[in-house]
Each structure stands twice: as structure tokens, then as C-alpha cells.
Design a protein around this motif. Structure first.
Motif, PDB file in Angstrom:
ATOM      1  N   PHE A 111      15.484  17.451   9.517  1.00  0.00           N
ATOM      2  CA  PHE A 111      15.620  17.708   7.993  1.00  0.00           C
ATOM      3  C   PHE A 111      16.823  17.458   7.099  1.00  0.00           C
ATOM      4  CE2 PHE A 111      16.560  21.612   4.836  1.00  0.00           C
ATOM      5  CZ  PHE A 111      14.672  21.773   4.215  1.00  0.00           C
ATOM      6  N   TYR A 112      17.881  17.244   7.740  1.00  0.00           N
ATOM      7  CA  TYR A 112      19.038  16.782   6.789  1.00  0.00           C
ATOM      8  C   TYR A 112      19.064  15.671   5.844  1.00  0.00           C
ATOM      9  CZ  TYR A 112      21.356  22.301   7.231  1.00  0.00           C
ATOM     10  OH  TYR A 112      21.427  23.108   7.270  1.00  0.00           O
ATOM     11  N   LYS A 113      18.300  14.979   7.014  1.00  0.00           N
ATOM     12  CA  LYS A 113      19.037  13.212   6.552  1.00  0.00           C
ATOM     13  C   LYS A 113      17.873  12.836   4.884  1.00  0.00           C
ATOM     14  CE  LYS A 113      15.127  11.917  10.271  1.00  0.00           C
ATOM     15  NZ  LYS A 113      13.922  11.276   9.038  1.00  0.00           N
ATOM     16  N   ASP A 114      16.423  13.751   4.925  1.00  0.00           N
ATOM     17  CA  ASP A 114      15.772  13.879   3.789  1.00  0.00           C
ATOM     18  C   ASP A 114      15.570  14.308   3.331  1.00  0.00           C
ATOM     19  OD1 ASP A 114      13.828  11.618   5.658  1.00  0.00           O
ATOM     20  OD2 ASP A 114      12.990  13.416   6.599  1.00  0.00           O
ATOM     21  N   GLU A 115      16.328  15.735   3.141  1.00  0.00           N
ATOM     22  CA  GLU A 115      17.055  16.381   1.905  1.00  0.00           C
ATOM     23  C   GLU A 115      18.028  16.378   1.211  1.00  0.00           C
ATOM     24  OE1 GLU A 115      15.779  20.783   0.867  1.00  0.00           O
ATOM     25  OE2 GLU A 115      15.313  19.075   1.783  1.00  0.00           O
ATOM     26  N   ILE A 116      19.060  15.847   2.302  1.00  0.00           N
ATOM     27  CA  ILE A 116      20.912  14.955   1.549  1.00  0.00           C
ATOM     28  C   ILE A 116      20.491  14.287   0.764  1.00  0.00           C
ATOM     29  CG2 ILE A 116      22.989  14.814   1.841  1.00  0.00           C
ATOM     30  CD1 ILE A 116      22.652  17.001   3.885  1.00  0.00           C
ATOM     31  N   LEU A 165      24.870  18.942  -2.019  1.00  0.00           N
ATOM     32  CA  LEU A 165      26.544  19.922  -0.419  1.00  0.00           C
ATOM     33  C   LEU A 165      26.616  20.064  -1.615  1.00  0.00           C
ATOM     34  CD1 LEU A 165      27.135  16.371   1.218  1.00  0.00           C
ATOM     35  CD2 LEU A 165      25.461  18.292   2.300  1.00  0.00           C
ATOM     36  N   PRO A 166      27.135  21.315  -0.565  1.00  0.00           N
ATOM     37  CA  PRO A 166      26.860  22.122   0.640  1.00  0.00           C
ATOM     38  C   PRO A 166      25.038  21.556   0.755  1.00  0.00           C
ATOM     39  CG  PRO A 166      28.062  23.938   0.554  1.00  0.00           C
ATOM     40  CD  PRO A 166      28.246  23.046  -0.962  1.00  0.00           C
ATOM     41  N   GLU A 218      21.443  30.778  14.166  1.00  0.00           N
ATOM     42  CA  GLU A 218      21.243  29.840  14.339  1.00  0.00           C
ATOM     43  C   GLU A 218      22.271  30.042  13.070  1.00  0.00           C
ATOM     44  OE1 GLU A 218      20.128  26.881  16.184  1.00  0.00           O
ATOM     45  OE2 GLU A 218      17.955  28.434  15.920  1.00  0.00           O
ATOM     46  N   GLY A 219      23.254  29.722  12.231  1.00  0.00           N
ATOM     47  CA  GLY A 219      23.667  29.108  10.895  1.00  0.00           C
ATOM     48  C   GLY A 219      23.687  27.802  11.189  1.00  0.00           C
ATOM     49  N   HIS A 220      23.564  26.562  10.090  1.00  0.00           N
ATOM     50  CA  HIS A 220      23.692  25.326  10.072  1.00  0.00           C
ATOM     51  C   HIS A 220      24.146  24.853   9.140  1.00  0.00           C
ATOM     52  CE1 HIS A 220      22.111  24.165  14.171  1.00  0.00           C
ATOM     53  NE2 HIS A 220      21.296  25.602  14.164  1.00  0.00           N
ATOM     54  N   THR A 221      25.394  24.131   8.800  1.00  0.00           N
ATOM     55  CA  THR A 221      25.907  23.941   7.434  1.00  0.00           C
ATOM     56  C   THR A 221      25.935  22.569   7.178  1.00  0.00           C
ATOM     57  OG1 THR A 221      28.082  24.516   7.729  1.00  0.00           O
ATOM     58  CG2 THR A 221      26.647  26.038   7.649  1.00  0.00           C
ATOM     59  N   ALA A 222      26.070  21.747   6.638  1.00  0.00           N
ATOM     60  CA  ALA A 222      26.374  20.253   6.342  1.00  0.00           C
ATOM     61  C   ALA A 222      27.336  20.707   4.827  1.00  0.00           C
ATOM     62  CB  ALA A 222      25.097  20.042   6.146  1.00  0.00           C
ATOM     63  N   HIS A 223      28.200  19.591   5.095  1.00  0.00           N
ATOM     64  CA  HIS A 223      29.116  19.451   4.111  1.00  0.00           C
ATOM     65  C   HIS A 223      30.087  18.338   4.258  1.00  0.00           C
ATOM     66  CE1 HIS A 223      29.858  24.039   4.130  1.00  0.00           C
ATOM     67  NE2 HIS A 223      29.507  23.496   6.086  1.00  0.00           N
ATOM     68  N   ALA A 224      30.088  17.727   2.776  1.00  0.00           N
ATOM     69  CA  ALA A 224      30.458  16.355   2.181  1.00  0.00           C
ATOM     70  C   ALA A 224      32.615  16.067   2.868  1.00  0.00           C
ATOM     71  CB  ALA A 224      30.851  16.313   0.541  1.00  0.00           C
ATOM     72  N   THR A 225      32.861  16.907   3.260  1.00  0.00           N
ATOM     73  CA  THR A 225      34.018  16.438   3.959  1.00  0.00           C
ATOM     74  C   THR A 225      34.433  16.712   5.099  1.00  0.00           C
ATOM     75  OG1 THR A 225      35.641  18.435   3.243  1.00  0.00           O
ATOM     76  CG2 THR A 225      34.883  16.280   1.398  1.00  0.00           C
ATOM     77  N   ALA A 226      35.295  16.847   6.258  1.00  0.00           N
ATOM     78  CA  ALA A 226      35.394  17.120   7.172  1.00  0.00           C
ATOM     79  C   ALA A 226      36.672  18.723   6.740  1.00  0.00           C
ATOM     80  CB  ALA A 226      36.924  16.591   8.098  1.00  0.00           C
ATOM     81  N   GLU A 227      37.107  18.539   6.020  1.00  0.00           N
ATOM     82  CA  GLU A 227      38.527  20.159   5.642  1.00  0.00           C
ATOM     83  C   GLU A 227      36.792  20.958   5.495  1.00  0.00           C
ATOM     84  OE1 GLU A 227      40.799  16.335   5.087  1.00  0.00           O
ATOM     85  OE2 GLU A 227      38.625  16.549   4.382  1.00  0.00           O
ATOM     86  N   GLU A 228      35.414  20.667   4.149  1.00  0.00           N
ATOM     87  CA  GLU A 228      35.240  22.308   4.069  1.00  0.00           C
ATOM     88  C   GLU A 228      34.149  22.899   5.656  1.00  0.00           C
ATOM     89  OE1 GLU A 228      32.246  21.048   1.229  1.00  0.00           O
ATOM     90  OE2 GLU A 228      33.276  19.683  -0.233  1.00  0.00           O
ATOM     91  N   ALA A 229      33.790  21.797   6.273  1.00  0.00           N
ATOM     92  CA  ALA A 229      33.388  21.686   7.737  1.00  0.00           C
ATOM     93  C   ALA A 229      34.233  22.674   8.563  1.00  0.00           C
ATOM     94  CB  ALA A 229      33.016  20.468   8.061  1.00  0.00           C
ATOM     95  N   VAL A 230      35.664  22.335   8.367  1.00  0.00           N
ATOM     96  CA  VAL A 230      36.862  23.759   9.341  1.00  0.00           C
ATOM     97  C   VAL A 230      36.615  24.363   8.998  1.00  0.00           C
ATOM     98  CG1 VAL A 230      38.838  23.396  10.312  1.00  0.00           C
ATOM     99  CG2 VAL A 230      37.969  21.183  10.565  1.00  0.00           C
ATOM    100  N   GLN A 259      23.073  10.776   5.433  1.00  0.00           N
ATOM    101  CA  GLN A 259      24.579  10.477   4.647  1.00  0.00           C
ATOM    102  C   GLN A 259      23.876  11.016   2.907  1.00  0.00           C
ATOM    103  OE1 GLN A 259      23.882   5.336   5.554  1.00  0.00           O
ATOM    104  NE2 GLN A 259      25.761   6.142   5.936  1.00  0.00           N
ATOM    105  N   TYR A 260      24.826  10.760   1.964  1.00  0.00           N
ATOM    106  CA  TYR A 260      25.013  11.048   0.673  1.00  0.00           C
ATOM    107  C   TYR A 260      25.672  10.253   0.555  1.00  0.00           C
ATOM    108  CZ  TYR A 260      29.614  12.957   1.051  1.00  0.00           C
ATOM    109  OH  TYR A 260      31.056  12.667   0.837  1.00  0.00           O
ATOM    110  N   THR A 261      25.151  10.100  -0.857  1.00  0.00           N
ATOM    111  CA  THR A 261      26.146   9.546  -2.559  1.00  0.00           C
ATOM    112  C   THR A 261      26.904  10.234  -2.471  1.00  0.00           C
ATOM    113  OG1 THR A 261      24.272   7.948  -2.706  1.00  0.00           O
ATOM    114  CG2 THR A 261      26.230   7.736  -4.022  1.00  0.00           C
ATOM    115  N   ASP A 262      28.658   9.415  -2.862  1.00  0.00           N
ATOM    116  CA  ASP A 262      29.097  10.544  -3.194  1.00  0.00           C
ATOM    117  C   ASP A 262      29.663  10.374  -4.489  1.00  0.00           C
ATOM    118  OD1 ASP A 262      31.577  12.434  -3.501  1.00  0.00           O
ATOM    119  OD2 ASP A 262      32.895  11.231  -1.516  1.00  0.00           O
ATOM    120  N   LYS A 263      30.372  10.980  -5.618  1.00  0.00           N
ATOM    121  CA  LYS A 263      31.218  10.512  -6.515  1.00  0.00           C
ATOM    122  C   LYS A 263      31.531   8.816  -7.224  1.00  0.00           C
ATOM    123  CE  LYS A 263      32.601  15.379  -7.709  1.00  0.00           C
ATOM    124  NZ  LYS A 263      32.919  16.270  -7.712  1.00  0.00           N
TER     125      LYS A 263
END
Length: 477
Positions: free
Chosen positions: A123-128, A134-135, A164-176, A247-251
Motif C-alpha cells: 500500500f505504501y509504495k503507491d501512497e508515498i 510522510l509520516p 498492529e501499528g505500521h508507520t513510515a518515516h522520512a528518517t531513521a531517527e524518526e523511526a527509532v 521511495q519518496y522524493t525528498d526536499k
């Protein structure tokens, strides 16, 4: 009187046979029933009501952190499940498959979800597409299927309920940050709502979730000294994102992979409540999760004014979950039934009490009885429920601490595991060989590497090589 006595006698003493005591309690308290589908259970109203209270409070806490609820299909195409190698290998032995639809054989067999990482990734591969998307902080309440060989009510069944929670974030720090945030939320929930103290820590690589970079857990100790994993939170890093092309296009206008998390709690929490707080009379439910917090029991209810006064007391307690037992059962049976079902407070009122303008309040956890004026009942009920919630947690923590031991060498470790049920704190070198040896020789497993580390010694309890971490070990459900 014979029937009243029989109600309690039907529960095996936990000191004689804890496993049978547990089964007796879930059956006699009418929490569940056995299904004609082997390994699956039926939630009766009393059991499902506990789950509803758990769900309601957890959901409220989730939403305070920005979580939104969604729902995914229960079927996963085989090709989708196989996109993440470690993940599919971890779940392969427990997967149930659908191979026919109606009268036709399916072109591709479908897995009945054991967990939904692959569905969310697809789902996320098309949504993001952009950093603006994000997030994504989603959760779903659903059932999952895992084809367990051995099952036990609430603790392990082939179909069970969970979130079951499932989240997607831009950075590793946000995921942690999200991974740790949800683990702390789970720990607070267990202690504040279920009155169950927990140990927070990280799972070893051997015990972590299939496909995760790191798995964090809360571990609780049951009355019989066995551990129960009560909630987990996983940091997936970008592993799933790379497998599914999320994947996402960053700033900076560059394509980047998202970083993901997953976290869950299940209906095994009901089993935890039973095994931490229950006694030989049945359930003892923490007030915050009890479907009925107060039961009003009229004594000699056919006497004039008694039943009316009982319903008047019920109306006075409208801020609580309250019921009147106006059945034609004897007072003794009503008391036994209230104790069996774990209702925190019982308010008794009879003809003499009506005349004196008073009632008797009995606590389920301690058995203490106090006489109060009818006007004081709402205030006293509020005080007692708060006190019970606090003291049940304190008693559970005292029990856990009294059954947490320390071992500095392997002989000591094996002796404790064999003779003293509970947690054992001991040092570990970080090698799976030692983990496997300990499990093979003692049946104990690593429960977690606690965030609050202690230096018990400088060497591994098993092999004697330099230690890397202090670990909680124990036999577990």
C-alpha cells in the motif's frame, strides 16, 4: 449452600496445578468457550468486554500520538509475502493457506494474514511519493491466524485479536523515536491500566521479529514465575522499503527509501491479567479494565424496600460500571459468583442496612469489608477503586521483584532456573551459541536486554568470555 460451595470448589488450587487453575478460571468465569474449529476459541461476553476496555483505552492513547486507524485485507498473495526473505522464513511454519475460491482452484494461493507488514508495504509504495506524504502513522484492529501446534485460551490460539501499528518515516531517527515511543506507551498502559509491572528492553537477534533491525519488548512475570511477552515494537529500518520499492522524493529532490516501524499488543493481555492478579477464588480484575466495577447485592431482597434501595444505590453510582444482581440466587452464591468474575467491589444491602441507612462494601482483592452510610457510597467507591488499582500494581511489582534473581556463573544460573521460578538476571557475551545452549539445557530463553543495564560480572554466565550485556532470562509462555 451446597451449590454455593461447589462454585468455588470447581477451581483447582493454583498451588497444586497452575495450568489447570488457569483453565478452570477462564471457563468458570465464562470468559471463553471452545470452538469446533480446533485451536480456535470463542470469546464470551465477559471475556470480550475486557478486550473492549483494553481496546478503548489503547486506541485513545494511540490517537493522542497521532495514530490513525485503517483496515487491510485478511488475505496476502504468496508472491507478496515472499518479497521480504527473512520475514517469510520467520512465518512460514505458521501460515494458513487458501487454495480454492468457490469451486475453482486459485491461480495463486493466498495466505491468511499472520501479520500485515507486506500488505502495508504494498500500500505504501503507491501512497508515498513525496516527503509531504510522510509520516504515515497507521494502526489496524483485526484478527490474525498462526497455525500453532499447541494452543491455550487467550495465550496462544490459531486465530487471535490484536492491534498492529505500521508507520513510515522520512528518517531513521524518526523511526527509532516512534519505535521507542510506542514501547513506552505499552509499558505505561500495562502498569496504569492492567496493574502489571513490566521490564522494558531489546530482544536479542535470535528472538527479534523476522525482518526487523531491532525488536523492543515489555516482559511481565506471571504468578507462577513464567514470563509473558506482553507487547513488542519493531524498527524495520529501510529493509522492507528496499524489498518493496517504497521511495519518496525528498526536499533535495533526491529519491530516498522510507524507514518503517511496527508494533502490536494482543488478547494474550487478558491471560496476563488472569495470571498476575487471579487467586483461588477466580478472577481479580483491576478496576480500570473490569467490565463491571461495582456489583450491588441485595440481601433478603424480597423484604420491603431492599430491592428499591439497591437500584437507588446503582443510580447513585452512575459514574461507574455498575450492576445489581437481582437474580433469585442466594446471597452466598451471589458473593461467590462476584468473586469468581473478579468484580472489584461488592456493595451489600439488607433490611437492617436499609433501616440504618448504611451498606457494606467488600473489596475483591483483599476481602476487606467496610460499613458506610448510603450517602457516602459514591465517594467511598471512588476512593476504593483508585486504591485497589494502585495496590494491585504494588503487589504485582513486589511479587516480581521477589522472584527476580541474579546469577554470576553457570552452575548458579542452572540451579536458580531449576528451583526458583522467575526472572534471572545474568551477563551474556552476545553469541547465539550461548543462547542456544542455555535454552537446550535449561529451557530458559532470553527475555530481553533491559534498557537499565547492570554489571553483574564482566563475563558471560554461560561461556566465561567477556560480557556485552545483562539479560533477563526465564521460562516463558
Amino acid at each position: 449452600m451446597a451449590n454455593e460451595k461447589k462454585l468455588v470448589e470447581q477451581i483447582t488450587s493454583m498451588e497444586d496445578d497452575f495450568a489447570q487453575w488457569y483453565t478452570d478460571v477462564v471457563k468458570k468465569a465464562e470468559l471463553m468457550g471452545y470452538s469446533s474449529v480446533k485451536g480456535c476459541m470463542i470469546f464470551k461476553p465477559a471475556g470480550y468486554a475486557i478486550w473492549e476496555n483494553i481496546q478503548k483505552e489503547l486506541d485513545r492513547r494511540f490517537k493522542e500520538t497521532g495514530v490513525e486507524n485503517v483496515y487491510m485485507p485478511m488475505f496476502i498473495p504468496e508472491s507478496l509475502l515472499e518479497k521480504e526473505k527473512d520475514h517469510v522464513e520467520g512465518f512460514a511454519p505458521e501460515v494458513a493457506w487458501v487454495t480454492e475460491g468457490g469451486l475453482n482452484k486459485l491461480q495463486e494461493k493466498l495466505c491468511v494474514r499472520p501479520t500485515s507488514e507486506t500488505l502495508f508495504c504494498d500500500f505504501y509504495k503507491d501512497e508515498i511519493q513525496s516527503y509531504r506524504d510522510l509520516p504515515k502513522v497507521y494502526n489496524q484492529w483485526c484478527s490474525v491466524v498462526r497455525w500453532e501446534k499447541e494452543t491455550r485460551p487467550f495465550l496462544r490460539s490459531r486465530e487471535f485479536l490484536w492491534q498492529e501499528g505500521h508507520t513510515a518515516h522520512a528518517t531513521a531517527e524518526e523511526a527509532v523515536e516512534r519505535t521507542e515511543q510506542m514501547l513506552n506507551l505499552y509499558a505505561d498502559f500495562c502498569e496504569e491500566v492492567l496493574a502489571i509491572p513490566v521490564v522494558k528492553g531489546r530482544k536479542t537477534d535470535k528472538e527479534k521479529f523476522a525482518g526487523a533491525e531491532a525488536t523492543y519488548t515489555i516482559e511481565a512475570l506471571m504468578h507462577d514465575g513464567k514470563a509473558l511477552q506482553s507487547g513488542t515494537s519493531h524498527n524495520f529500518g529501510d529493509g522492507f522499503a528496499k524489498a518493496f520499492g517504497i521511495q519518496y522524493t525528498d526536499k533535495d529532490n533526491k529519491l530516498k527509501y522510507v524507514h518503517q516501524t511496527s508494533w502490536g499488543m494482543t488478547t494474550r493481555l487478558i491471560g496476563a491479567v488472569i495470571m498476575v492478579h487471579g487467586d483461588n477464588s477466580g478472577l481479580v480484575l483491576p478496576p480500570m479494565v473490569a467490565p463491571v466495577q461495582v456489583e450491588v447485592v441485595p440481601i433478603m431482597q424480597k423484604k420491603e424496600g431492599v430491592l428499591d434501595k439497591a437500584f437507588e444505590i446503582r443510580d447513585m453510582l452512575s459514574n461507574f460500571r455498575v450492576k445489581v444482581d437481582d437474580s433469585d440466587k442466594s446471597p452466598g452464591f451471589k458473593r461467590s459468583e462476584q468473586e469468581m468474575r473478579g468484580i472489584p467491589l461488592r456493595v451489600e444491602i439488607g433490611p437492617r442496612d436499609v433501616e440504618a441507612g448504611q451498606a457494606i462494601i467488600a473489596r475483591r482483592d483483599t476481602g476487606e469489608k467496610i460499613t458506610v452510610s448510603i450517602d457516602e457510597i459514591p465517594q467511598k467507591v471512588d476512593e476504593l477503586l483508585s486504591l485497589m488499582q494502585k495496590e494491585m500494581l504494588e503487589r504485582a511489582r513486589t511479587h516480581r521483584d521477589a522472584h527476580t534473581y541474579t546469577a554470576s556463573n553457570y552452575d548458579e544460573f542452572k540451579e536458580i532456573i531449576a528451583t526458583k521460578p522467575g526472572f534471572v538476571k545474568a551477563m551474556w557475551c552476545g553469541n547465539q551459541e550461548c543462547e542456544d545452549k542455555i535454552k537446550e539445557e535449561t529451557t530458559a530463553t532470553s527475555r530481553c536486554m533491559p534498557f537499565e543495564q547492570e554489571n553483574i560480572s564482566d563475563v558471560c554466565v554461560c561461556c566465561g568470555k567477556p560480557a556485552k550485556a545483562m539479560v533477563y532470562w526465564g521460562k516463558a509462555y
